[in-house]
Design a protein around this motif. Structure first.
Motif, PDB file in Angstrom:
ATOM      1  N   GLU A 101       0.971  -1.066   0.128  1.00  0.00           N
ATOM      2  CA  GLU A 101       0.039  -0.112  -0.222  1.00  0.00           C
ATOM      3  C   GLU A 101       0.316   1.526   0.242  1.00  0.00           C
ATOM      4  O   GLU A 101       1.494   1.544   1.180  1.00  0.00           O
ATOM      5  N   GLY A 111     -18.952  -1.188  -2.257  1.00  0.00           N
ATOM      6  CA  GLY A 111     -17.970  -1.696  -2.083  1.00  0.00           C
ATOM      7  C   GLY A 111     -17.642  -1.841  -0.579  1.00  0.00           C
ATOM      8  O   GLY A 111     -17.212  -2.754   0.393  1.00  0.00           O
ATOM      9  N   GLY A 160     -22.686   4.077   4.213  1.00  0.00           N
ATOM     10  CA  GLY A 160     -23.878   3.297   3.946  1.00  0.00           C
ATOM     11  C   GLY A 160     -24.425   1.752   3.784  1.00  0.00           C
ATOM     12  O   GLY A 160     -23.151   1.313   3.487  1.00  0.00           O
ATOM     13  N   VAL A 212       2.640  -1.222  -5.763  1.00  0.00           N
ATOM     14  CA  VAL A 212       3.348  -2.200  -7.827  1.00  0.00           C
ATOM     15  C   VAL A 212       3.461  -1.933  -8.831  1.00  0.00           C
ATOM     16  O   VAL A 212       2.163  -1.237  -9.516  1.00  0.00           O
ATOM     17  N   ASN A 241      -9.588  -1.194  -6.361  1.00  0.00           N
ATOM     18  CA  ASN A 241     -10.257  -0.511  -6.349  1.00  0.00           C
ATOM     19  C   ASN A 241     -10.292   0.654  -7.773  1.00  0.00           C
ATOM     20  O   ASN A 241      -9.672   0.042  -9.283  1.00  0.00           O
ATOM     21  N   GLN A 298     -19.233  -1.560   2.184  1.00  0.00           N
ATOM     22  CA  GLN A 298     -20.598  -2.803   3.086  1.00  0.00           C
ATOM     23  C   GLN A 298     -20.348  -4.184   3.296  1.00  0.00           C
ATOM     24  O   GLN A 298     -20.252  -5.133   3.035  1.00  0.00           O
ATOM     25  N   ALA A 316     -10.462   5.239  -1.996  1.00  0.00           N
ATOM     26  CA  ALA A 316     -11.857   5.273  -1.692  1.00  0.00           C
ATOM     27  C   ALA A 316     -12.586   4.752  -0.425  1.00  0.00           C
ATOM     28  O   ALA A 316     -13.324   6.050  -0.431  1.00  0.00           O
ATOM     29  N   THR A 317     -11.982   4.247   0.354  1.00  0.00           N
ATOM     30  CA  THR A 317     -12.782   3.781   1.362  1.00  0.00           C
ATOM     31  C   THR A 317     -12.944   4.597   2.245  1.00  0.00           C
ATOM     32  O   THR A 317     -13.891   5.575   2.790  1.00  0.00           O
TER      33      THR A 317
HETATM   34  C1  LIG Z   1     -18.516   9.248  -2.607  1.00  0.00           C
HETATM   35  C2  LIG Z   1     -18.048   7.587  -2.466  1.00  0.00           C
HETATM   36  C3  LIG Z   1     -19.425   6.976  -1.835  1.00  0.00           C
HETATM   37  C4  LIG Z   1     -19.334   6.088  -1.154  1.00  0.00           C
HETATM   38  N1  LIG Z   1     -20.520   5.124   0.155  1.00  0.00           N
HETATM   39  C5  LIG Z   1     -20.502   4.091  -0.216  1.00  0.00           C
HETATM   40  C6  LIG Z   1     -21.423   3.894   1.337  1.00  0.00           C
HETATM   41  O1  LIG Z   1     -21.930   4.426   1.265  1.00  0.00           O
HETATM   42  N2  LIG Z   1     -21.448   2.174   1.002  1.00  0.00           N
HETATM   43  C7  LIG Z   1     -20.454   1.426   0.463  1.00  0.00           C
HETATM   44  O2  LIG Z   1     -20.569  -0.075   1.110  1.00  0.00           O
HETATM   45  N3  LIG Z   1     -19.396   2.051  -0.693  1.00  0.00           N
HETATM   46  C8  LIG Z   1     -19.324   2.630   0.022  1.00  0.00           C
HETATM   47  N4  LIG Z   1     -18.839   3.623  -1.522  1.00  0.00           N
HETATM   48  C9  LIG Z   1     -17.537   2.937  -2.041  1.00  0.00           C
HETATM   49  C10 LIG Z   1     -16.548   2.542  -1.113  1.00  0.00           C
HETATM   50  O3  LIG Z   1     -15.986   3.274  -0.824  1.00  0.00           O
HETATM   51  C11 LIG Z   1     -15.158   1.047  -2.312  1.00  0.00           C
HETATM   52  O4  LIG Z   1     -16.168   0.488  -2.444  1.00  0.00           O
HETATM   53  C12 LIG Z   1     -14.585   1.164  -1.390  1.00  0.00           C
HETATM   54  O5  LIG Z   1     -13.750   1.574  -0.021  1.00  0.00           O
HETATM   55  C13 LIG Z   1     -13.718  -0.145  -2.016  1.00  0.00           C
HETATM   56  O6  LIG Z   1     -12.579  -0.794  -1.065  1.00  0.00           O
HETATM   57  P1  LIG Z   1     -11.012  -0.965  -2.059  1.00  0.00           P
HETATM   58  O7  LIG Z   1     -10.494  -1.099  -0.809  1.00  0.00           O
HETATM   59  O8  LIG Z   1     -11.256  -1.569  -3.140  1.00  0.00           O
HETATM   60  O9  LIG Z   1     -10.728   0.726  -2.143  1.00  0.00           O
HETATM   61  P2  LIG Z   1      -9.515   1.914  -1.209  1.00  0.00           P
HETATM   62  O10 LIG Z   1      -9.628   2.535  -0.247  1.00  0.00           O
HETATM   63  O11 LIG Z   1      -9.396   2.652  -2.791  1.00  0.00           O
HETATM   64  O12 LIG Z   1      -7.805   1.356  -1.668  1.00  0.00           O
HETATM   65  C14 LIG Z   1      -7.401   0.731  -2.598  1.00  0.00           C
HETATM   66  C15 LIG Z   1      -6.190   1.014  -2.177  1.00  0.00           C
HETATM   67  O13 LIG Z   1      -5.101   0.484  -3.508  1.00  0.00           O
HETATM   68  C16 LIG Z   1      -4.173   0.913  -3.821  1.00  0.00           C
HETATM   69  N5  LIG Z   1      -3.481   1.483  -4.921  1.00  0.00           N
HETATM   70  C17 LIG Z   1      -3.577   1.829  -5.735  1.00  0.00           C
HETATM   71  N6  LIG Z   1      -2.754   1.307  -6.893  1.00  0.00           N
HETATM   72  C18 LIG Z   1      -1.392   0.744  -5.890  1.00  0.00           C
HETATM   73  C19 LIG Z   1      -0.263   0.024  -6.395  1.00  0.00           C
HETATM   74  N7  LIG Z   1      -0.135   0.189  -8.015  1.00  0.00           N
HETATM   75  N8  LIG Z   1       0.199  -0.711  -5.413  1.00  0.00           N
HETATM   76  C20 LIG Z   1      -0.327  -1.008  -4.325  1.00  0.00           C
HETATM   77  N9  LIG Z   1      -1.307  -0.319  -4.068  1.00  0.00           N
HETATM   78  C21 LIG Z   1      -1.742   0.466  -4.732  1.00  0.00           C
HETATM   79  C22 LIG Z   1      -4.546   2.508  -3.209  1.00  0.00           C
HETATM   80  O14 LIG Z   1      -3.233   4.110  -3.010  1.00  0.00           O
HETATM   81  C23 LIG Z   1      -5.397   2.427  -1.842  1.00  0.00           C
HETATM   82  O15 LIG Z   1      -5.835   3.160  -0.603  1.00  0.00           O
HETATM   83  C24 LIG Z   1     -19.016   4.857  -1.779  1.00  0.00           C
HETATM   84  C25 LIG Z   1     -17.312   5.429  -2.520  1.00  0.00           C
HETATM   85  C26 LIG Z   1     -17.575   6.737  -3.057  1.00  0.00           C
HETATM   86  C27 LIG Z   1     -16.226   7.525  -3.734  1.00  0.00           C
END
Ligand SMILES: Cc1cc2nc3c(=O)[nH]c(=O)nc-3n(C[C@H](O)[C@H](O)[C@H](O)COP(=O)(O)OP(=O)(O)OC[C@H]3O[C@@H](n4cnc5c(N)ncnc54)[C@H](O)[C@@H]3O)c2cc1C
Length: 387
Positions: A33, A341, A49, A177, A208, A343, A42-43
């Motif tokens: 990370e 995502g 919700g 990566v 993501n 939830q 995004a998280t």
């Molecule tokens: C405005 C908004 C509101 C939302 N509201 C809701 C809600 O109410 N309820 C709900 O369930 N979901 C909601 N979501 C969706 C939710 O936020 C995401 O689906 C979820 O957080 C995705 O988690 P993640 O770990 O896949 O992604 P992320 O939290 O984006 O984590 C991905 C990580 O990958 C890392 N990364 C990127 N490239 C590389 C690389 N090359 N090498 C290593 N690491 C890398 C990044 O630094 C990042 O930290 C919302 C999203 C947004 C934008």
């Protein structure tokens, strides 16, 4: 001993790492990370919700596991030196539709959700007006109310999983990566921005909005790209009745937030890609007229700030891809959550742990969220609330 490299330490990467650690595999896992502050992830930008109303039973089942974990977090996520509380609250969710076809879909989805154990009530316009007298519901023929839907603090959930995973022996490497070595249909190494590389037995891509780029490193094409989501905060001069998170099939959302309300909107006609601008005109010219039309209490409101985040939008059908890449089977992707995502983080953590250690997702059948539907261009039919 196998080396499991998780690309991305957001809610998905941290939940997967945590579930692997609980299963005794912590020593085999590295989470890569680049940003411990999660500025663009995004998280922490999620609204928080935990919605039980979905049209796909898989999504309902994943949300129910999210509910189980988030509503009793300390019991399910522990082992860290610092504990975080995602402050789960039940605020309810009211999904509103108009037109005979959408009402029929609402009723069918509510029946499916009930079979899976969700409490759902169908309300007509008159019942809605009695229950929420500040709103007119002129553009609503029916709505589904699920009173148990939750609200959490996304950052608390993320750090809760991360610190508990670290406390149980998971290593987080601050790096990025930048390439993957593939030989004989297997990822053998992950190359890092720092110049070093990691040996790989299993690679999990949970990057993501950046996931499509990681997939491309092994020749896997996924229709997942960042899509801007803007959230605006406003409050009212005089208090109104307590409301759940309200969502209209048109895409308009109004939900209680702190001492006021949030409205948000996803413009599907915008070009995909990162755009970090919060556009007040979207509130003033587009959202405010609609919320003022719904309630006289919102006629005099002003936008009081907001924020921008990005959905990892799967343009095929707005649902996740959770699968191995058949051409490179030790490459697993879980991405394309398209705005729901957070939830699903706990369920995806458990499912990917099962895929790695038990040969497949055992607790919930996720076979329909396969990569095959991308290749065959067969979207899952989803007539529930959209991103
Ligand atoms: C405005 C908004 C509101 C939302 N509201 C809701 C809600 O109410 N309820 C709900 O369930 N979901 C909601 N979501 C969706 C939710 O936020 C995401 O689906 C979820 O957080 C995705 O988690 P993640 O770990 O896949 O992604 P992320 O939290 O984006 O984590 C991905 C990580 O990958 C890392 N990364 C990127 N490239 C590389 C690389 N090359 N090498 C290593 N690491 C890398 C990044 O630094 C990042 O930290 C919302 C999203 C947004 C934008």
């Amino acid at each position: 001993m196998q080396r499991i490299v998780i690309v991305g330490g957001g809610i998905m990467g941290s939940s997967i790492a945590y579930h692997l650690a609980v299963a005794g595999a912590a020593a085999d896992v590295v989470v890569v990370e680049p940003d411990p502050t999660y500025e663009f992830a995004a998280t922490p930008r999620a609204v928080g919700g935990v919605r039980l109303q979905h049209a796909l039973p898989e999504n309902v089942a994943m949300s129910l596991y999210g509910d189980t974990v988030y509503s009793d977090f300390a019991t399910h996520v522990n082992g860290g030196t610092v504990e975080f509380d995602p402050q789960f609250r039940r605020i309810g969710y009211l999904y509103q539709v108009r037109g005979a076809a959408d009402v029929a879909a609402l009723e069918a989805n509510a029946a499916m959700q009930r079979r899976l154990g969700v409490e759902v009530h169908l309300l007509d316009r008159e019942a809605l007006r009695r229950r929420y007298p500040s709103f007119n519901f002129n553009d609503v023929d029916a709505a589904a109310l699920s009173p148990a839907d939750g609200q959490i603090d996304p950052y608390g959930a993320l750090m809760g999983f991360r610190r508990a995973a670290e406390g149980r022996g998971i290593t987080y490497l601050q790096d990025r990566v930048v390439g993957l070595d593939v030989a004989d249909g297997k990822v053998t190494a992950a190359r890092l921005e720092s110049g070093s590389s990691l040996a790989v037995d299993t690679l999990v891509n949970v990057a993501n909005c950046w996931a499509a780029g990681i997939c491309a490193m092994v020749g896997m094409q996924v229709p997942i790209a960042p899509m801007r989501r803007q959230q605006f905060f406003f409050d009212t001069r005089d208090p109104i009745e307590t409301i759940p998170a309200m969502r209209h099939a048109s895409g308009l959302a109004i939900r209680p937030h702190q001492k006021g309300y949030l409205t948000g909107y996803t413009r599907f006609d915008e070009p995909r890609g990162f755009n970090w601008t919060l556009d007040p005109d979207l509130f003033n010219d587009f959202l405010w007229p609609q919320i003022a039309e719904k309630s006289a209490a919102f006629e005099a409101v002003k936008e009081k700030g907001g924020w921008v985040g990005h959905y990892d939008m799967n343009s095929l059908d707005g649902n996740a891809v959770i699968d191995r890449f058949p051409a490179v089977p030790n490459f697993i992707v879980a991405a394309g959550f398209s705005g729901h995502g957070l939830q699903h983080g706990p369920a995806v953590g458990r499912a990917v742990k099962e895929m790695i250690l038990e040969g497949g997702s055992r607790s919930i059948d996720l076979s329909r969220l396969s990569y095959r539907r991308i290749v065959e261009n067969t979207p899952l039919p989803d007539d529930g609330p959209k991103a």
